[in-house]
Motif scaffolding. Sequence first.
Motif, short mmCIF file in Angstrom:
data_model
loop_
_atom_site.label_atom_id
_atom_site.label_comp_id
_atom_site.label_asym_id
_atom_site.label_seq_id
_atom_site.Cartn_x
_atom_site.Cartn_y
_atom_site.Cartn_z
N GLY A 1 71.18 66.75 32.52
CA GLY A 1 71.40 68.18 32.31
C GLY A 1 70.46 69.00 33.18
N VAL A 2 69.18 68.66 33.12
CA VAL A 2 68.18 69.35 33.94
C VAL A 2 68.53 69.23 35.41
CG1 VAL A 2 65.80 69.23 34.72
CG2 VAL A 2 66.30 69.10 32.31
N LEU A 3 68.95 68.03 35.79
CA LEU A 3 69.28 67.76 37.19
C LEU A 3 70.40 68.67 37.67
CD1 LEU A 3 67.97 65.57 38.82
CD2 LEU A 3 69.95 64.17 38.42
N MET A 4 71.42 68.83 36.82
CA MET A 4 72.55 69.65 37.23
C MET A 4 72.16 71.11 37.35
SD MET A 4 75.89 68.16 35.36
CE MET A 4 75.18 67.66 33.83
N ASN B 1 62.56 80.36 38.89
CA ASN B 1 63.62 81.25 39.35
C ASN B 1 64.60 81.56 38.23
OD1 ASN B 1 62.44 81.09 41.82
ND2 ASN B 1 63.83 79.53 42.60
N ALA B 2 64.87 80.56 37.36
CA ALA B 2 65.80 80.79 36.26
C ALA B 2 65.19 81.72 35.21
CB ALA B 2 66.18 79.46 35.61
N VAL C 1 63.66 73.86 28.46
CA VAL C 1 63.80 73.44 27.07
C VAL C 1 64.67 74.43 26.30
CG1 VAL C 1 61.70 74.58 26.28
CG2 VAL C 1 62.58 72.60 25.05
N PHE C 2 64.65 75.72 26.73
CA PHE C 2 65.46 76.72 26.03
C PHE C 2 66.93 76.62 26.43
CE2 PHE C 2 61.19 78.63 26.29
CZ PHE C 2 60.90 78.57 24.95
N LEU C 3 67.17 76.07 27.63
CA LEU C 3 68.55 75.91 28.08
C LEU C 3 69.09 74.52 27.76
CD1 LEU C 3 68.02 77.53 31.59
CD2 LEU C 3 68.87 78.64 29.53
N GLN C 4 68.19 73.56 27.58
CA GLN C 4 68.57 72.16 27.36
C GLN C 4 67.85 71.59 26.13
OE1 GLN C 4 70.30 69.54 28.90
NE2 GLN C 4 71.48 71.11 29.89
N PRO C 5 67.93 72.25 24.97
CA PRO C 5 67.15 71.76 23.83
C PRO C 5 67.54 70.33 23.43
CG PRO C 5 68.72 73.44 23.13
CD PRO C 5 68.73 73.43 24.62
N PHE D 1 61.07 69.96 31.28
CA PHE D 1 61.58 70.85 30.24
C PHE D 1 60.64 72.01 29.89
CE2 PHE D 1 63.71 66.80 29.52
CZ PHE D 1 65.02 67.21 29.40
N TRP D 2 59.34 71.85 30.08
CA TRP D 2 58.41 72.86 29.61
C TRP D 2 57.73 73.59 30.76
CZ3 TRP D 2 58.01 74.29 24.52
CH2 TRP D 2 58.73 73.48 23.63
N GLY D 3 58.42 73.65 31.91
CA GLY D 3 57.95 74.54 32.96
C GLY D 3 56.76 74.05 33.77
N GLY D 4 56.39 72.80 33.65
CA GLY D 4 55.32 72.26 34.50
C GLY D 4 54.05 73.10 34.43
N TRP D 5 53.62 73.60 35.62
CA TRP D 5 52.38 74.36 35.69
C TRP D 5 52.58 75.84 35.37
CZ3 TRP D 5 54.79 72.56 40.22
CH2 TRP D 5 55.37 73.55 41.01
#
Lengths: 174, 361
Positions: B187-190, B206-207, B212-216, B279-283
Amino acid sequence: MLETTLFYIFSFVAIVSAILVITQRNVVHSAIFLAATLLAVAGIFLTLHAEFLAGVQVIVYVGGILVLFVFVIMLIALNRTEVERQFNRQWTLAAITAAVLVAEFAYVIFRGKETFPLPSATAAAPAIAVTGNSQLVGVSLYTNYLLPFEIASILLLVAIVGAVVLSKKKTAED
Amino acid sequence: MNLDSFIDWILLPLIKIGILFGLLSLVIAYLTLLERKIIAFMQVRLGPMRVGPHGLLQPIADGIKLMLKEDIVPSRADKIVFTLAPVITLIPAFIVFAVIPFGPRSIHIPGFTIPGLNVQVAERTTGFFITDLNIGLLYVLAVSSIGILGIILGGWASNSKYPLLGALRSAAQMVSYEVALGFSIMGVLMMAGTLSLVEIVNAQKNAGAWYVFLQPVGFILFFICGVAETNRAPFDLPEAESELVAGFHTEYSGFRFSLFFLAEYAAMIVVSSMAVTLFWGGWLRPFPNIAALGFLGLVPGFLWFALKVLVFLYFYLWFRASWPRYRYDQLMKIGWQVLMPIAIANVIVTAVLVLWLGGSR
């Protein structure tokens, strides 16, 4: 030439461990050398800038198939296979097959420049750099090679269904 | 090879690898103390208190103990494989960190002249990661799947019943959950449209929202499978102490045991880091698109990353203190009959939505 050196190192490892795969008496040792062969082949893919293939090679072959091999091997009584005489009665057939294969390889190596001309490095490189290897593989799989791709997926589906049917049958008899 | 490419491709990566290796060893050592302390507090105990103030020197004492212990190799063991197995498990667990982005590409090194030699070194910018591969995500999956091999071989080479059973369980468990793990990432990949981990974090920026909010669903699946892949409670069947003594590493002692131990904790950090990156935005700071919270940006990216990873490591310890172990058939049922269908459904729904909304890149 770093890439050429790497290519020779990886192919040396691949060939030596491939020979060891078939000469080792202990099946688990064979499996370890098989892992080395597969990883070396992944390395060769990397020197050819086929990063996606290298990654998939490791995931599918080392992480999936080889692990299942070892899984099955561990359930076999190994002590017997080490003592047992392996059947080597088909020397003539094996020699003929090997000779044919060597002849084919020799033909491709000597005549290959005409049959498979090398793409000019300057023309192909920029396209890969921009879109990325994985995207290119995906695009060609779903456009030029859609039919073979779908046939392969149906083949796999049939294999899965077959495996389920076989295992179900066994439990019904028990 | 000129000086600039020497610095870019050899010197800088070596420095980063050195720093990362040192930090990682320290984090793993203190993670063991944290685990004992947190579980102790949850069970209203004190945990280690004797070595150093509040047991702070306990990991060092443990390390020295493991180094000095007698190295026992069972007499009927396959000695070469027995020696090789912990190494096969440990090396992949560490080299995965090569692609994990701990922070943005924001380290500026000003240009300078080496005195005496009169050599000019150009100004350059580098990132808080060793390298950024265009197949980063595949690399993580591929390298971490090699680690299973070490566990199986270790269990087999011990030539003993419990390790063999533990190794068989672990092979089946890891192969099963790897499939669902792979699907949960799709999902994240797509949505990101790239396999590079740095670019996946940038795509979240950018999104305007962490994935995590888009792919819970994807995140929950990923973390469950991640816990199972690292053989931690409640999926720690391969080393279930009540039935299998210690599972695949029963016959290992001293330093060799500690290699397996290090690999397990390194794998926990990898799974937590991947959860944070994907999922949690990295840095990224919380709410990266709200300007009013700009003061949060004063905290450097890698500290946000470390903080988020710590939260997931805490979850790991919390799980271990809270939940009983699954039974083997329950484990397989969850993996194949619950997680797999949900993961595939998630992939299909995400694909349709991404196509319908014209790609949320």
